[in-house]
Motif scaffolding. Structure first.
Motif, PDB file in Angstrom:
ATOM      1  N   GLY A 180       0.694  -1.235  -0.052  1.00 56.92           N
ATOM      2  CA  GLY A 180       0.019  -0.034   0.051  1.00 56.92           C
ATOM      3  C   GLY A 180       0.754   1.177  -0.002  1.00 56.92           C
ATOM      4  O   GLY A 180       1.825   1.490  -0.718  1.00 56.92           O
ATOM      5  N   ARG A 181       0.187   2.193   0.757  1.00 53.83           N
ATOM      6  CA  ARG A 181       0.974   3.740   0.756  1.00 53.83           C
ATOM      7  C   ARG A 181       2.035   3.591   1.539  1.00 53.83           C
ATOM      8  O   ARG A 181       2.355   2.995   2.805  1.00 53.83           O
ATOM      9  N   MET A 182       3.103   4.114   0.924  1.00 54.41           N
ATOM     10  CA  MET A 182       4.628   4.265   1.542  1.00 54.41           C
ATOM     11  C   MET A 182       4.755   5.207   2.468  1.00 54.41           C
ATOM     12  O   MET A 182       4.086   6.331   2.280  1.00 54.41           O
ATOM     13  N   PRO A 183       5.329   5.065   3.422  1.00 54.59           N
ATOM     14  CA  PRO A 183       5.672   6.304   4.554  1.00 54.59           C
ATOM     15  C   PRO A 183       5.967   7.463   3.935  1.00 54.59           C
ATOM     16  O   PRO A 183       6.987   7.208   3.114  1.00 54.59           O
ATOM     17  N   ALA A 184       5.750   8.646   4.466  1.00 54.20           N
ATOM     18  CA  ALA A 184       5.979   9.882   4.133  1.00 54.20           C
ATOM     19  C   ALA A 184       5.966  10.676   5.313  1.00 54.20           C
ATOM     20  O   ALA A 184       5.040  10.594   6.272  1.00 54.20           O
ATOM     21  N   LEU A 185       7.178  11.469   5.663  1.00 59.28           N
ATOM     22  CA  LEU A 185       7.158  12.317   6.760  1.00 59.28           C
ATOM     23  C   LEU A 185       7.515  13.832   6.326  1.00 59.28           C
ATOM     24  O   LEU A 185       8.370  13.975   5.523  1.00 59.28           O
ATOM     25  N   PHE A 186       6.611  14.821   6.716  1.00 55.89           N
ATOM     26  CA  PHE A 186       7.022  16.175   6.468  1.00 55.89           C
ATOM     27  C   PHE A 186       7.123  16.915   7.790  1.00 55.89           C
ATOM     28  O   PHE A 186       6.247  16.865   8.591  1.00 55.89           O
ATOM     29  N   ILE A 187       8.101  17.723   7.817  1.00 56.57           N
ATOM     30  CA  ILE A 187       8.094  18.809   8.765  1.00 56.57           C
ATOM     31  C   ILE A 187       7.517  20.126   8.197  1.00 56.57           C
ATOM     32  O   ILE A 187       8.328  20.876   7.230  1.00 56.57           O
ATOM     33  N   VAL A 188       6.532  20.773   8.381  1.00 57.80           N
ATOM     34  CA  VAL A 188       5.933  21.984   8.238  1.00 57.80           C
ATOM     35  C   VAL A 188       6.026  23.094   8.886  1.00 57.80           C
ATOM     36  O   VAL A 188       5.586  22.935  10.211  1.00 57.80           O
ATOM     37  N   ASP A 189       6.624  24.317   8.686  1.00 61.01           N
ATOM     38  CA  ASP A 189       6.715  25.020   9.644  1.00 61.01           C
ATOM     39  C   ASP A 189       5.357  26.114   9.550  1.00 61.01           C
ATOM     40  O   ASP A 189       4.331  25.908   9.189  1.00 61.01           O
ATOM     41  N   GLY A 218       3.550  27.371   6.800  1.00 58.96           N
ATOM     42  CA  GLY A 218       3.246  26.479   5.878  1.00 58.96           C
ATOM     43  C   GLY A 218       4.329  26.153   5.054  1.00 58.96           C
ATOM     44  O   GLY A 218       3.890  25.351   3.946  1.00 58.96           O
ATOM     45  N   MET A 219       5.420  26.263   5.068  1.00 58.09           N
ATOM     46  CA  MET A 219       6.501  25.813   4.474  1.00 58.09           C
ATOM     47  C   MET A 219       6.847  24.494   4.648  1.00 58.09           C
ATOM     48  O   MET A 219       7.437  24.027   6.011  1.00 58.09           O
ATOM     49  N   ILE A 220       7.334  23.618   3.658  1.00 60.88           N
ATOM     50  CA  ILE A 220       7.969  22.537   3.845  1.00 60.88           C
ATOM     51  C   ILE A 220       9.093  22.362   4.274  1.00 60.88           C
ATOM     52  O   ILE A 220      10.012  22.944   3.386  1.00 60.88           O
ATOM     53  N   ARG A 221       9.723  22.192   5.579  1.00 60.53           N
ATOM     54  CA  ARG A 221      11.191  22.417   5.923  1.00 60.53           C
ATOM     55  C   ARG A 221      11.882  21.212   5.848  1.00 60.53           C
ATOM     56  O   ARG A 221      13.112  21.125   5.911  1.00 60.53           O
ATOM     57  N   TYR A 222      11.196  19.836   5.815  1.00 65.84           N
ATOM     58  CA  TYR A 222      11.996  18.803   5.415  1.00 65.84           C
ATOM     59  C   TYR A 222      10.804  17.598   4.928  1.00 65.84           C
ATOM     60  O   TYR A 222       9.647  17.591   5.158  1.00 65.84           O
ATOM     61  N   SER A 223      11.253  16.769   4.176  1.00 62.65           N
ATOM     62  CA  SER A 223      10.391  15.546   3.975  1.00 62.65           C
ATOM     63  C   SER A 223      11.345  14.595   3.590  1.00 62.65           C
ATOM     64  O   SER A 223      12.488  14.422   3.209  1.00 62.65           O
ATOM     65  N   HIS A 224      10.589  13.406   3.809  1.00 61.27           N
ATOM     66  CA  HIS A 224      10.953  12.025   3.588  1.00 61.27           C
ATOM     67  C   HIS A 224       9.987  11.103   2.923  1.00 61.27           C
ATOM     68  O   HIS A 224       9.055  10.940   3.488  1.00 61.27           O
ATOM     69  N   TYR A 225      10.427  10.339   1.966  1.00 63.54           N
ATOM     70  CA  TYR A 225       9.488   9.512   1.354  1.00 63.54           C
ATOM     71  C   TYR A 225      10.111   8.117   1.650  1.00 63.54           C
ATOM     72  O   TYR A 225      11.340   7.786   1.066  1.00 63.54           O
ATOM     73  N   GLY A 226       9.637   7.253   1.943  1.00 63.95           N
ATOM     74  CA  GLY A 226      10.012   6.023   2.496  1.00 63.95           C
ATOM     75  C   GLY A 226      10.069   4.917   1.104  1.00 63.95           C
ATOM     76  O   GLY A 226       9.173   5.158   0.726  1.00 63.95           O
ATOM     77  N   ASP A 227      11.034   4.097   1.174  1.00 67.72           N
ATOM     78  CA  ASP A 227      10.912   3.073   0.289  1.00 67.72           C
ATOM     79  C   ASP A 227      10.310   1.991   0.463  1.00 67.72           C
ATOM     80  O   ASP A 227      10.166   0.976  -0.247  1.00 67.72           O
ATOM     81  N   SER A 228      10.088   1.502   1.753  1.00 69.63           N
ATOM     82  CA  SER A 228       9.231   0.254   2.098  1.00 69.63           C
ATOM     83  C   SER A 228       8.663   0.761   3.479  1.00 69.63           C
ATOM     84  O   SER A 228       8.797   1.862   3.920  1.00 69.63           O
ATOM     85  N   MET A 229       7.822  -0.097   3.914  1.00 68.36           N
ATOM     86  CA  MET A 229       6.886   0.392   5.479  1.00 68.36           C
ATOM     87  C   MET A 229       7.717   0.354   6.426  1.00 68.36           C
ATOM     88  O   MET A 229       7.366   0.966   7.279  1.00 68.36           O
ATOM     89  N   ALA A 230       8.915   0.061   6.409  1.00 65.74           N
ATOM     90  CA  ALA A 230       9.968   0.117   7.496  1.00 65.74           C
ATOM     91  C   ALA A 230      10.837   1.389   7.342  1.00 65.74           C
ATOM     92  O   ALA A 230      11.470   1.447   8.481  1.00 65.74           O
ATOM     93  N   ASP A 231      10.773   1.836   6.231  1.00 64.65           N
ATOM     94  CA  ASP A 231      11.637   3.133   6.112  1.00 64.65           C
ATOM     95  C   ASP A 231      10.988   4.509   6.661  1.00 64.65           C
ATOM     96  O   ASP A 231      10.473   5.295   5.923  1.00 64.65           O
TER      97      ASP A 231
END
Length: 105
Positions: free
Chosen positions: A61-70, A73-86
Motif C-alpha cells: 500500500g501507501r509508502m510512509p512519508a514524513l514532512f516537517i511544515v513550519d 506552511g513551508m515544508i522544511r523537511y520531507s522523507h519518502y519511505g522506500d518500504s513500510m519500515a523506512d
C-alpha cells in the motif's frame, strides 16, 4: 512517535498522522492504541496525492512519508519511505526540529 509525543510538543511541534483508512477505522485504531496526536482519514488519497506519496501494491500500500511544515506552511523537511519500515527515527526528527528551531528567523 506516540512514545516521544511530549518531546515533540516541547520542541514546538505537532504531529498529525494521515492514513488511508476510513474515519471509523481510524477513530477505532486511535482509541484502542491511545494515540495522543490527531489523525486524519484520507480515504480517497487526496492529501497523499497532493504530496506525491507513493502507493505500491507490491509493498502493501501507501509508502510512509514524513514532512516537517513550519508555521508559515513551508515544508522544511520531507522523507519518502522506500518500504513500510523506512521511517526516520524519533531521535533524528527531534534533532532536526532542534536544528530548525535554532535557525535565525
Amino acid at each position: 512517535m506516540r512514545q516521544d509525543y511530549q518531546k515533540f510538543v516541547e520542541r514546538g511541534a505537532e504531529i498529525i498522522a494521515i492514513g488511508p483508512d476510513g474515519p471509523n477505522a481510524f477513530r477505532k485504531y486511535w482509541q484502542e492504541n491511545k494515540i495522543p496526536f490527531p489523525g486524519c482519514a484520507d480515504l480517497r488519497s487526496r492529501v497523499a496525492n497532493r504530496y506525491d506519496q507513493e502507493v505500491s501494491l507490491l509493498k502493501f500500500g501507501r509508502m510512509p512519508a514524513l514532512f516537517i511544515v513550519d508555521k508559515q506552511g513551508m515544508i522544511r523537511y520531507s522523507h519518502y519511505g522506500d518500504s513500510m519500515a523506512d521511517i526516520p527515527s524519533n531521535e533524528s526528527i527531534l534533532n532536526l526540529l532542534a536544528e530548525l528551531t535554532a535557525e535565525p528567523s
